[in-house]
Design a protein around this motif. Sequence first.
Motif, PDB file in Angstrom:
ATOM      1  N   VAL A   1     -24.367-161.701  15.075  1.00 30.56           N
ATOM      2  CA  VAL A   1     -24.757-160.602  15.967  1.00 30.56           C
ATOM      3  C   VAL A   1     -23.994-160.681  17.277  1.00 30.56           C
ATOM      4  CG1 VAL A   1     -26.672-159.541  17.242  1.00 30.56           C
ATOM      5  CG2 VAL A   1     -27.048-160.423  14.929  1.00 30.56           C
ATOM      6  N   LEU A   2     -23.886-161.895  17.817  1.00 28.58           N
ATOM      7  CA  LEU A   2     -23.157-162.059  19.073  1.00 28.58           C
ATOM      8  C   LEU A   2     -21.707-161.597  18.930  1.00 28.58           C
ATOM      9  CD1 LEU A   2     -22.936-163.107  21.967  1.00 28.58           C
ATOM     10  CD2 LEU A   2     -22.411-165.358  21.020  1.00 28.58           C
ATOM     11  N   ALA A   3     -21.072-161.946  17.821  1.00 31.70           N
ATOM     12  CA  ALA A   3     -19.682-161.533  17.605  1.00 31.70           C
ATOM     13  C   ALA A   3     -19.561-160.011  17.611  1.00 31.70           C
ATOM     14  CB  ALA A   3     -19.170-162.105  16.276  1.00 31.70           C
ATOM     15  N   LYS A   4     -20.539-159.324  17.041  1.00 31.17           N
ATOM     16  CA  LYS A   4     -20.529-157.863  17.038  1.00 31.17           C
ATOM     17  C   LYS A   4     -20.672-157.314  18.456  1.00 31.17           C
ATOM     18  CE  LYS A   4     -22.528-155.360  13.966  1.00 31.17           C
ATOM     19  NZ  LYS A   4     -23.504-154.718  13.059  1.00 31.17           N
ATOM     20  N   MET A   5     -21.560-157.929  19.249  1.00 26.85           N
ATOM     21  CA  MET A   5     -21.778-157.449  20.609  1.00 26.85           C
ATOM     22  C   MET A   5     -20.541-157.704  21.489  1.00 26.85           C
ATOM     23  SD  MET A   5     -24.730-156.136  20.247  1.00 26.85           S
ATOM     24  CE  MET A   5     -24.322-155.924  18.495  1.00 26.85           C
ATOM     25  N   ILE A   6     -19.921-158.862  21.321  1.00 32.45           N
ATOM     26  CA  ILE A   6     -18.722-159.176  22.093  1.00 32.45           C
ATOM     27  C   ILE A   6     -17.594-158.230  21.717  1.00 32.45           C
ATOM     28  CG2 ILE A   6     -16.944-160.917  22.519  1.00 32.45           C
ATOM     29  CD1 ILE A   6     -19.649-161.434  23.890  1.00 32.45           C
ATOM     30  N   ARG A   7     -17.540-157.854  20.436  1.00 36.83           N
ATOM     31  CA  ARG A   7     -16.516-156.911  19.994  1.00 36.83           C
ATOM     32  C   ARG A   7     -16.667-155.572  20.722  1.00 36.83           C
ATOM     33  NH1 ARG A   7     -17.678-156.811  14.736  1.00 36.83           N
ATOM     34  NH2 ARG A   7     -16.817-158.924  14.564  1.00 36.83           N
ATOM     35  N   ILE A   8     -17.914-155.175  20.951  1.00 33.80           N
ATOM     36  CA  ILE A   8     -18.166-153.927  21.682  1.00 33.80           C
ATOM     37  C   ILE A   8     -17.606-154.026  23.102  1.00 33.80           C
ATOM     38  CG2 ILE A   8     -19.994-152.501  22.707  1.00 33.80           C
ATOM     39  CD1 ILE A   8     -21.673-153.080  20.208  1.00 33.80           C
ATOM     40  N   LEU A   9     -17.854-155.158  23.764  1.00 32.94           N
ATOM     41  CA  LEU A   9     -17.329-155.341  25.117  1.00 32.94           C
ATOM     42  C   LEU A   9     -15.802-155.412  25.109  1.00 32.94           C
ATOM     43  CD1 LEU A   9     -19.767-157.865  26.841  1.00 32.94           C
ATOM     44  CD2 LEU A   9     -19.683-155.375  27.057  1.00 32.94           C
ATOM     45  N   ASN A  10     -15.262-156.109  24.131  1.00 33.35           N
ATOM     46  CA  ASN A  10     -13.806-156.241  24.055  1.00 33.35           C
ATOM     47  C   ASN A  10     -13.123-154.879  23.919  1.00 33.35           C
ATOM     48  OD1 ASN A  10     -13.980-158.999  24.247  1.00 33.35           O
ATOM     49  ND2 ASN A  10     -13.709-159.389  22.059  1.00 33.35           N
ATOM     50  N   LEU A  11     -13.726-154.011  23.124  1.00 30.31           N
ATOM     51  CA  LEU A  11     -13.153-152.682  22.915  1.00 30.31           C
ATOM     52  C   LEU A  11     -13.157-151.863  24.205  1.00 30.31           C
ATOM     53  CD1 LEU A  11     -14.681-151.763  19.430  1.00 30.31           C
ATOM     54  CD2 LEU A  11     -12.284-152.252  19.936  1.00 30.31           C
TER      55      LEU A  11
ATOM     56  N   VAL B   1     -17.126-146.208  32.532  1.00 26.16           N
ATOM     57  CA  VAL B   1     -16.723-146.994  31.362  1.00 26.16           C
ATOM     58  C   VAL B   1     -17.679-148.163  31.161  1.00 26.16           C
ATOM     59  CG1 VAL B   1     -14.930-148.510  30.428  1.00 26.16           C
ATOM     60  CG2 VAL B   1     -14.295-146.350  31.515  1.00 26.16           C
ATOM     61  N   ASN B   2     -18.043-148.808  32.243  1.00 21.37           N
ATOM     62  CA  ASN B   2     -18.952-149.959  32.178  1.00 21.37           C
ATOM     63  C   ASN B   2     -20.320-149.544  31.653  1.00 21.37           C
ATOM     64  OD1 ASN B   2     -19.354-152.882  33.003  1.00 21.37           O
ATOM     65  ND2 ASN B   2     -20.976-151.938  34.196  1.00 21.37           N
ATOM     66  N   THR B   3     -20.828-148.428  32.131  1.00 20.61           N
ATOM     67  CA  THR B   3     -22.138-147.926  31.688  1.00 20.61           C
ATOM     68  C   THR B   3     -22.121-147.603  30.196  1.00 20.61           C
ATOM     69  OG1 THR B   3     -22.622-146.999  33.877  1.00 20.61           O
ATOM     70  CG2 THR B   3     -23.864-146.116  32.006  1.00 20.61           C
ATOM     71  N   GLN B   4     -21.055-146.967  29.742  1.00 21.34           N
ATOM     72  CA  GLN B   4     -20.940-146.620  28.325  1.00 21.34           C
ATOM     73  C   GLN B   4     -20.863-147.873  27.454  1.00 21.34           C
ATOM     74  OE1 GLN B   4     -17.500-144.058  28.087  1.00 21.34           O
ATOM     75  NE2 GLN B   4     -18.557-142.309  29.016  1.00 21.34           N
ATOM     76  N   ALA B   5     -20.168-148.892  27.935  1.00 19.17           N
ATOM     77  CA  ALA B   5     -20.030-150.133  27.165  1.00 19.17           C
ATOM     78  C   ALA B   5     -21.382-150.797  26.949  1.00 19.17           C
ATOM     79  CB  ALA B   5     -19.079-151.083  27.885  1.00 19.17           C
ATOM     80  N   TYR B   6     -22.183-150.865  27.989  1.00 19.66           N
ATOM     81  CA  TYR B   6     -23.472-151.544  27.858  1.00 19.66           C
ATOM     82  C   TYR B   6     -24.509-150.683  27.138  1.00 19.66           C
ATOM     83  CZ  TYR B   6     -22.057-155.741  30.196  1.00 19.66           C
ATOM     84  OH  TYR B   6     -21.447-156.935  30.468  1.00 19.66           O
ATOM     85  N   ALA B   7     -24.333-149.369  27.186  1.00 17.94           N
ATOM     86  CA  ALA B   7     -25.188-148.496  26.382  1.00 17.94           C
ATOM     87  C   ALA B   7     -24.894-148.720  24.895  1.00 17.94           C
ATOM     88  CB  ALA B   7     -24.970-147.035  26.761  1.00 17.94           C
ATOM     89  N   ALA B   8     -23.604-148.852  24.572  1.00 16.42           N
ATOM     90  CA  ALA B   8     -23.216-149.122  23.179  1.00 16.42           C
ATOM     91  C   ALA B   8     -23.708-150.497  22.751  1.00 16.42           C
ATOM     92  CB  ALA B   8     -21.700-149.032  23.041  1.00 16.42           C
ATOM     93  N   LEU B   9     -23.632-151.466  23.656  1.00 15.43           N
ATOM     94  CA  LEU B   9     -24.114-152.812  23.338  1.00 15.43           C
ATOM     95  C   LEU B   9     -25.614-152.801  23.055  1.00 15.43           C
ATOM     96  CD1 LEU B   9     -23.054-156.096  25.016  1.00 15.43           C
ATOM     97  CD2 LEU B   9     -25.482-155.611  24.783  1.00 15.43           C
ATOM     98  N   TYR B  10     -26.377-152.091  23.875  1.00 16.54           N
ATOM     99  CA  TYR B  10     -27.825-152.010  23.672  1.00 16.54           C
ATOM    100  C   TYR B  10     -28.140-151.313  22.346  1.00 16.54           C
ATOM    101  CZ  TYR B  10     -32.711-150.704  24.285  1.00 16.54           C
ATOM    102  OH  TYR B  10     -34.061-150.527  24.105  1.00 16.54           O
TER     103      TYR B  10
END
Length: 353
Positions: A23-33, A69-78
Amino acid sequence: MIDPLLDQAIRHQVNMTQYGNFVLAKMIRILNLSDADLMAQLNEALADVDADSFKVQRLDKLLASVREVNTQAYAALYGGMTDELQAYVEYEGQFQYDLYRSVVPATFSIASVVPEQVYAAAMAQPMQGRLLKEWASNLGANRLQRIKDTIAVGYTQGKTTADIVREIRGTKALNYADGLLDTSRRQVDAVVRTALSHTAQITRTRFVKENEDILGDEMWVSTLDGKTSPECRARDHLLYTKVDHKPVGHSVPWRSGPGRLHWCCRSTSIALLKGQKSLYGSRAAAGGPVDANLSYADWLKQQSPEVQDQVLGKTRGDKYRAGGKDETMFTNDKGRMLTLKQMAEREGRALSQ
């Protein structure tokens, strides 16, 4: 032979750690993108700024696109995190049902939990003082604030825009692990693992409540290795009353419970059968009581080479069986990951044995 409840509980925690890695790898991938877009917006925002022209008062306006961009990234992470938690609640509820179905006489009825209700409860109960949604929002806000602080301090110290951007992103030579953005990944690690253990414990608690007629006291089970907190060590194998969790024969409080006691808590719990006060050495309860000080290391010694390799990895497993133990042997191997499907296959085999 270890009591089946304890055996399966420890196996389950090992598998859950590896699922957490996935799960962590998936979440980090979201941030990396999102990082490439974020850095592009940051470079554009700071293109015409230098130490002489920089004003702190203009920073919020300059970083408007970066904030978006930051807001969208963390919305996608959530969103990604809640999808995983919904799937995990269903899995955890089924695991608890299958586990107790395997040890309770067939004449007894066992109730399962309703995943939607458990998930709603997990989302509605604070995790380390805040709801998961609030933690996700705060992570995003904190990252943006760190970016702003780094920019403000950098220009005040006369640094160039390139220097400041490099400090935020890190260097390619170190795979960007030396950048400010990497701090965000470490924080996401803690939130992901805590959210999973938080959700797992709420699921177990709901399962016990649904089966109060056949289940008795709950036993705290800690992962006893070099990373276990003093609070969890002190509670290992202590008994608590079901549902309301009052200490049985001791005075150590339950507090938030195993998996929720602190950040990244790896403890779990076992609900004993009604009237049972200790764990026994065989499925038929014909053996003597298991030593109350049974450790994770003691458990691992009794497992097959296959299970040892699942826990440690093949290389460390070979070293372990050869007697080459060291203090890092039982720390989390973040390279080993399990999907829910893989965990179901592994635990299904273990329950059928």
